[in-house]
Design a protein around this motif. Structure first.
Motif, PDB file in Angstrom:
ATOM      1  N   LEU A 215      23.872  17.446  47.375  1.00 40.70           N
ATOM      2  CA  LEU A 215      24.880  17.574  48.419  1.00 40.70           C
ATOM      3  C   LEU A 215      24.227  17.429  49.781  1.00 40.70           C
ATOM      4  O   LEU A 215      23.364  18.226  50.164  1.00 40.70           O
ATOM      5  CB  LEU A 215      25.585  18.925  48.318  1.00 40.70           C
ATOM      6  N   CYS A 218      25.322  19.718  54.125  1.00 45.16           N
ATOM      7  CA  CYS A 218      25.862  20.928  53.516  1.00 45.16           C
ATOM      8  C   CYS A 218      25.836  22.091  54.511  1.00 45.16           C
ATOM      9  O   CYS A 218      24.994  22.132  55.408  1.00 45.16           O
ATOM     10  CB  CYS A 218      25.037  21.275  52.272  1.00 45.16           C
ATOM     11  N   VAL A 222      30.635  25.233  52.398  1.00 41.17           N
ATOM     12  CA  VAL A 222      30.654  24.323  51.248  1.00 41.17           C
ATOM     13  C   VAL A 222      30.057  24.994  50.018  1.00 41.17           C
ATOM     14  O   VAL A 222      30.470  24.733  48.887  1.00 41.17           O
ATOM     15  CB  VAL A 222      29.899  23.028  51.597  1.00 41.17           C
ATOM     16  N   LEU A 223      29.096  25.884  50.235  1.00 41.22           N
ATOM     17  CA  LEU A 223      28.434  26.538  49.109  1.00 41.22           C
ATOM     18  C   LEU A 223      29.375  27.448  48.328  1.00 41.22           C
ATOM     19  O   LEU A 223      29.071  27.811  47.184  1.00 41.22           O
ATOM     20  CB  LEU A 223      27.232  27.332  49.611  1.00 41.22           C
ATOM     21  N   LEU A 237      20.151  20.685  48.119  1.00 43.99           N
ATOM     22  CA  LEU A 237      20.941  20.913  49.318  1.00 43.99           C
ATOM     23  C   LEU A 237      20.206  20.324  50.512  1.00 43.99           C
ATOM     24  O   LEU A 237      19.033  20.638  50.744  1.00 43.99           O
ATOM     25  CB  LEU A 237      21.168  22.408  49.543  1.00 43.99           C
ATOM     26  N   SER A 247      23.450  20.347  60.079  1.00 44.60           N
ATOM     27  CA  SER A 247      24.340  21.233  59.345  1.00 44.60           C
ATOM     28  C   SER A 247      23.573  22.512  59.011  1.00 44.60           C
ATOM     29  O   SER A 247      22.361  22.470  58.791  1.00 44.60           O
ATOM     30  CB  SER A 247      24.841  20.561  58.065  1.00 44.60           C
TER      31      SER A 247
END
Length: 477
Positions: A215, A218, A222-223, A237, A247
């Motif tokens: 991903l 991230c 989102v997690l 990640l 991010s």
């Protein structure tokens, strides 16, 4: 008139052979006719096929094979023949599509239109990274990064602005994830950028066999969606990438991840922030974690001490880290990883003695140490590795500050050393090898010794006879 002439049905009279008798006795030529008639009957049953077979040489004998049988035959062929085989006919094109398991998407419309699922119904690995970027096809300017490659209209803006401008909106990416989840329930690996929590939740609900996820861009929110992937085993990640996008992944996201993905085996954190608490949560919750990779981290000081909570960790990799841990704390709080076997350092800046000392103390149980193109590793830094008494494998490449004396001072303390690799370390000289180090070399199971160009040349000439005056080095075989 004789008796034979009066009785024409008498068995004593031989009848001249007829064409029908010869035709029925030798039926081998009829096989081709029967085969053609069968094919024509099959073609008549298929409404899509309206053509007749004009000649026996053009007969497609694979029509008599079922899709399952032909699929098994095509699966045995090498991968290099996959594309040519798909050009034979529409049937072979469809069957070859069923054999494809991995695919990189470049056109987003190919996914959302449903053609992807129709063409490749059995996909297991899908890469959506480049498909999430909208770029003009006729542009002459190409932007290439280590992760993405895209075309651009003009070159007077930063990479950050260019990516934000050409990145698909979150809603569009989520729609593509939903279409992919509905069409590929057996998906096992996915690479995506700019997805949201809702898109990943849909993916987690539909794709129960998802095991590997990469991903990009991230953040902590989102997690929450990733935590719903209960069977996830491999996770990468990417939070912050210099010059491309920014991010945030902090301790909050790492804690959410640890509580949801308890079956993680491999975890890679690239450009992520965090501290002692986030790494500790991962170590306490992810009991199956065996491999941890940290790339270009932004973590706060003191995070090294949390590695001792990863009791089953076997491999630790640090990649492109500008610093390790400037303030790791006292030794009694550091602890160590009891199951750690491999420590890999690549393109890291080893400037702080306190950081390097703490790192080797946490990894004192390692059996394999690899240092590749790390700046700052000198004799003083390398002596801290003496605490790792169980090392069997050592590889040094691109360590220009390390000398023969510094190498000898450490490796002579490792009684279990079996393999030594020294490549492109210009300050390690063959002339400085001591008798004790030479004895160690003789006892090793494997030795790769190319610290500079001169040693590389001498090793390549060894055994050939070249360089000797009048010597013959061309041998007849």
């Amino acid at each position: 008139m004789s008796v034979l002439e009066e009785n024409p049905d008498s068995p004593l009279k031989k009848r001249p052979p007829r064409w029908s008798d010869i035709w029925l006795k030798k039926t081998k030529p009829l096989k081709h006719v029967v085969f053609a008639m069968q094919l024509q009957s099959l073609a008549s049953k298929d409404p899509k096929s309206q053509t007749l077979i004009p000649h026996f040489a053009n007969i497609d004998r694979t029509l008599l094979l079922s899709d399952e049988l032909l699929l098994k035959i095509l699966s045995k062929l090498p991968l290099s023949q996959r594309n040519p085989n798909s050009l034979v006919c529409k049937r072979w094109l469809y069957l070859q599509g069923r054999l494809v398991r991995s695919l990189k998407i470049l056109d987003w419309n190919f996914l959302v239109s449903g053609r992807l699922i129709t063409r490749f119904p059995n996909l297991a690995h899908v890469d959506l990274l480049n498909g999430c970027l909208f770029s003009p096809r006729n542009s002459g300017i190409l932007l290439t990064h280590r992760m993405v490659s895209m075309q651009m209209r003009y070159g007077n803006c930063s990479n950050w602005e260019l990516l934000e401008e050409n990145l698909l909106p979150v809603e569009v990416v989520d729609g593509g994830l939903q279409a992919l989840a509905n069409g590929c329930p057996n998906l096992r690996r996915l690479v995506v950028i700019n997805a949201s929590e809702l898109g990943l939740l849909t993916l987690a609900e539909e794709c129960l066999t998802l095991q590997e996820l990469e991903l990009h861009k991230c953040n902590d929110n989102v997690l929450r969606g990733i935590a719903a992937c209960e069977n996830l085993q491999i996770l990468k990640l990417v939070g912050n990438v210099d010059g491309l996008y920014c991010s945030l992944v902090s301790d909050v996201g790492l804690t959410i991840l640890a509580q949801g993905c308890k079956r993680l085996v491999r975890l890679e954190l690239s450009g992520c922030e965090g501290s002692f608490d986030g790494i500790k949560a991962i170590g306490q919750c992810c009991l199956m974690l065996e491999e941890l990779t940290i790339c270009d981290h932004r973590m706060e000081d003191g995070w090294l001490a949390a590695l001792s909570y990863c009791e089953n960790l076997k491999t630790l990799r640090l990649l492109s880290c500008k610093r390790i841990d400037l303030d790791p704390g006292p030794d009694e709080y550091l602890g160590f990883c009891p199951s750690l076997e491999r420590l890999h350092l690549q393109k890291c800046q080893l400037r702080s003695k306190k950081s390097v000392r703490a790192l080797f103390r946490v990894c004192e149980a390692v059996r394999e140490v690899v240092v590749l193109d790390c700046w700052g590793l000198d004799n003083d830094m390398f002596t801290f590795a003496s605490v790792c008494r169980r090392v069997k494998f050592l590889s040094l490449e691109g360590c220009s500050l390390l000398t023969t004396e510094g190498l000898e001072a450490t490796v002579l303390s490792w009684l279990d050393l079996e393999t030594l690799v020294v490549v492109s370390c210009k300050n390690i000289k063959e002339s400085d090898i001591s008798p004790a180090l030479a004895t160690l070399f003789c006892n090793l199971k494997e030795l790769r010794w190319r610290p500079d160009a001169k040693s590389l040349l001498s090793s390549s000439l060894m055994g050939t006879g070249m360089g000797k005056k009048g010597g013959k080095f061309f041998k007849r075989t």
